[in-house]
Design a protein around this motif. Structure first.
Motif, PDB file in Angstrom:
ATOM      1  N   LEU A   1       0.360 -11.927  -1.285  1.00  0.00           N
ATOM      2  CA  LEU A   1      -0.063 -10.830  -2.161  1.00  0.00           C
ATOM      3  C   LEU A   1       1.124  -9.992  -2.621  1.00  0.00           C
ATOM      4  N   ILE A   2       2.068  -9.738  -1.721  1.00  0.00           N
ATOM      5  CA  ILE A   2       3.253  -8.959  -2.084  1.00  0.00           C
ATOM      6  C   ILE A   2       4.072  -9.706  -3.133  1.00  0.00           C
ATOM      7  N   GLN A   3       4.235 -10.996  -2.939  1.00  0.00           N
ATOM      8  CA  GLN A   3       4.998 -11.800  -3.895  1.00  0.00           C
ATOM      9  C   GLN A   3       4.343 -11.783  -5.273  1.00  0.00           C
ATOM     10  N   ARG A   4       3.011 -11.731  -5.318  1.00  0.00           N
ATOM     11  CA  ARG A   4       2.264 -11.725  -6.574  1.00  0.00           C
ATOM     12  C   ARG A   4       2.060 -10.312  -7.125  1.00  0.00           C
ATOM     13  N   GLN A   5       2.542  -9.303  -6.412  1.00  0.00           N
ATOM     14  CA  GLN A   5       2.374  -7.893  -6.796  1.00  0.00           C
ATOM     15  C   GLN A   5       0.893  -7.533  -6.909  1.00  0.00           C
ATOM     16  N   GLU A   6       0.155  -7.865  -5.863  1.00  0.00           N
ATOM     17  CA  GLU A   6      -1.288  -7.626  -5.833  1.00  0.00           C
ATOM     18  C   GLU A   6      -1.710  -6.763  -4.640  1.00  0.00           C
ATOM     19  N   LEU A   7      -0.745  -6.155  -3.952  1.00  0.00           N
ATOM     20  CA  LEU A   7      -1.037  -5.345  -2.768  1.00  0.00           C
ATOM     21  C   LEU A   7      -0.409  -3.961  -2.905  1.00  0.00           C
ATOM     22  N   TRP A   8      -1.209  -2.928  -2.646  1.00  0.00           N
ATOM     23  CA  TRP A   8      -0.751  -1.538  -2.704  1.00  0.00           C
ATOM     24  C   TRP A   8      -0.984  -0.844  -1.374  1.00  0.00           C
ATOM     25  N   GLY A   9      -0.213   0.229  -1.175  1.00  0.00           N
ATOM     26  CA  GLY A   9      -0.403   1.051   0.004  1.00  0.00           C
ATOM     27  C   GLY A   9      -0.490   2.526  -0.366  1.00  0.00           C
ATOM     28  N   TYR A  10      -1.319   3.246   0.385  1.00  0.00           N
ATOM     29  CA  TYR A  10      -1.382   4.706   0.262  1.00  0.00           C
ATOM     30  C   TYR A  10      -0.724   5.279   1.505  1.00  0.00           C
ATOM     31  N   TRP A  11       0.419   5.929   1.300  1.00  0.00           N
ATOM     32  CA  TRP A  11       1.214   6.455   2.394  1.00  0.00           C
ATOM     33  C   TRP A  11       1.177   7.980   2.401  1.00  0.00           C
ATOM     34  N   CYS A  12       1.225   8.556   3.567  1.00  0.00           N
ATOM     35  CA  CYS A  12       1.313  10.018   3.706  1.00  0.00           C
ATOM     36  C   CYS A  12       2.249  10.320   4.869  1.00  0.00           C
ATOM     37  N   GLU A  13       3.334  11.011   4.559  1.00  0.00           N
ATOM     38  CA  GLU A  13       4.348  11.350   5.560  1.00  0.00           C
ATOM     39  C   GLU A  13       4.830  10.107   6.305  1.00  0.00           C
ATOM     40  N   GLY A  14       5.049   9.042   5.551  1.00  0.00           N
ATOM     41  CA  GLY A  14       5.578   7.817   6.116  1.00  0.00           C
ATOM     42  C   GLY A  14       4.596   6.962   6.872  1.00  0.00           C
ATOM     43  N   LYS A  15       3.304   7.354   6.860  1.00  0.00           N
ATOM     44  CA  LYS A  15       2.283   6.604   7.582  1.00  0.00           C
ATOM     45  C   LYS A  15       1.332   5.938   6.600  1.00  0.00           C
ATOM     46  N   LEU A  16       1.054   4.669   6.815  1.00  0.00           N
ATOM     47  CA  LEU A  16       0.134   3.922   5.960  1.00  0.00           C
ATOM     48  C   LEU A  16      -1.298   4.290   6.308  1.00  0.00           C
ATOM     49  N   LEU A  17      -2.025   4.840   5.319  1.00  0.00           N
ATOM     50  CA  LEU A  17      -3.399   5.293   5.561  1.00  0.00           C
ATOM     51  C   LEU A  17      -4.447   4.398   4.921  1.00  0.00           C
ATOM     52  N   ALA A  18      -4.046   3.633   3.903  1.00  0.00           N
ATOM     53  CA  ALA A  18      -5.013   2.754   3.234  1.00  0.00           C
ATOM     54  C   ALA A  18      -4.263   1.667   2.472  1.00  0.00           C
ATOM     55  N   THR A  19      -4.916   0.543   2.312  1.00  0.00           N
ATOM     56  CA  THR A  19      -4.362  -0.539   1.504  1.00  0.00           C
ATOM     57  C   THR A  19      -5.357  -0.915   0.411  1.00  0.00           C
ATOM     58  N   GLY A  20      -4.823  -1.440  -0.681  1.00  0.00           N
ATOM     59  CA  GLY A  20      -5.674  -1.893  -1.779  1.00  0.00           C
ATOM     60  C   GLY A  20      -5.160  -3.217  -2.316  1.00  0.00           C
ATOM     61  N   GLU A  21      -6.081  -4.116  -2.639  1.00  0.00           N
ATOM     62  CA  GLU A  21      -5.730  -5.428  -3.190  1.00  0.00           C
ATOM     63  C   GLU A  21      -6.407  -5.607  -4.543  1.00  0.00           C
ATOM     64  N   CYS A  22      -5.675  -6.142  -5.491  1.00  0.00           N
ATOM     65  CA  CYS A  22      -6.224  -6.500  -6.804  1.00  0.00           C
ATOM     66  C   CYS A  22      -5.784  -7.935  -7.068  1.00  0.00           C
ATOM     67  N   ARG A  23      -6.610  -8.875  -6.603  1.00  0.00           N
ATOM     68  CA  ARG A  23      -6.248 -10.292  -6.607  1.00  0.00           C
ATOM     69  C   ARG A  23      -6.697 -10.955  -7.906  1.00  0.00           C
ATOM     70  N   LEU A  24      -5.746 -11.622  -8.564  1.00  0.00           N
ATOM     71  CA  LEU A  24      -6.052 -12.339  -9.799  1.00  0.00           C
ATOM     72  C   LEU A  24      -6.343 -13.804  -9.494  1.00  0.00           C
TER      73      LEU A  24
END
Length: 274
Positions: free
Chosen positions: A173-196
């Motif tokens: 997913l990272i290689q395809r640019q299909e994965l996102w992260g929501y970070w707060c103060e350096g901590k990952l709080l949520a992830t999102g995927e938009c898969r084609l």
């Protein structure tokens, strides 16, 4: 005479796969059909050395796809019953099946052979008629390869998925640019995927998201989905997603984001033959 053979390469049934997807009334769940299906055993049905159909069985003995071309001479009900009653020496044990309500022919065959069934997941599409509320934008950043271990640990901790599988899945997913992260103060709080989709359902984008257990119930899931929906729409793609039937929290978030569920994924248990 029909012959069942184990497939070594899926290229032999490319045309049959296209016909299979073309029959569905809505786009099918990507994780099932492009994640789990390629890892499953495939069997092709041959008449006079020409493939006229196929099925695939996962490692737990559940059928995930079944298709027989209209040009086949054999009766589809007889073939399916043979497989469901475990009377095929080639295919062997078949416990049941997973099938969506968007696959009407396959669904009907499963109903004929089942001893019981239950709803496994809900399938969602965008509801153009629904007025969606305004959400505060969520600052989500595309994931990079240096963050892979963070995403793997996050998903393992919050949904219990195996790390070995997650490593390959997220790296892709990272290689395809299909994965996102929501970070707060350096901590990952949520992830999102938009898969084609690379084939069959190229006009759609499949969404996925995970929110940290401690952050759930704060509206983050809906905002993640809103970010993903906007991203898909900018590319001219229609968003779809799914979630387990037991995940009420996710269902509420998905509905608030403007997606509607009219189809289900059903798990069938088959009646064993004599």
């Amino acid at each position: 005479m029909l012959e069942i053979k184990t497939l070594g390469s899926l290229s032999e049934i490319t045309e049959l796969k296209q016909q299979y997807f073309a029959l569905s009334t809505v786009p099918l769940d990507g994780m099932w059909h492009f994640g789990f299906v390629p890892m499953s055993a495939h069997f092709a049905f041959f008449e006079e050395s020409i493939p006229v159909g196929f099925c695939c069985i996962n490692g737990e003995g559940y059928m995930l796809q079944f298709y027989l071309s209209p040009r086949a001479k054999c009766q589809v009900t007889e073939l399916f019953t043979l497989i469901a009653e475990q009377k095929s020496d080639v295919i062997g044990e078949v416990q049941g099946a997973f099938v969506s309500t968007a696959e009407t022919a396959y669904l009907s065959l499963c109903l004929d052979s089942s001893s019981s069934f239950k709803i496994n997941a809900l399938m969602y599409q965008q509801n153009k008629q629904q007025q969606v509320g305004t959400f505060e934008p969520l600052e989500m950043a595309l994931a990079n390869q240096q963050q892979l271990s963070h995403f793997v640990s996050f998903a393992a901790d919050n949904i219990g998925a195996p790390e070995q599988w997650l490593s390959g899945y997220y790296a892709n997913l990272i290689q395809r640019q299909e994965l996102w992260g929501y970070w707060c103060e350096g901590k990952l709080l949520a992830t999102g995927e938009c898969r084609l989709f690379d084939e069959y359902q190229v006009g759609y984008a499949e969404l996925g998201m995970i929110v940290a257990e401690a952050e759930r119930g704060k509206g983050i899931a809906t905002r993640v989905l809103n970010h993903l929906i906007n991203h898909a729409s900018k590319q001219g793609l229609k968003p779809i997603c799914s979630t387990e039937s037991s995940n009420i929290g996710a269902q509420k978030a998905i509905s608030r984001a403007g997606l509607i569920s009219e189809n289900r994924i059903i798990q069938f248990e088959f009646t064993k033959g004599n």
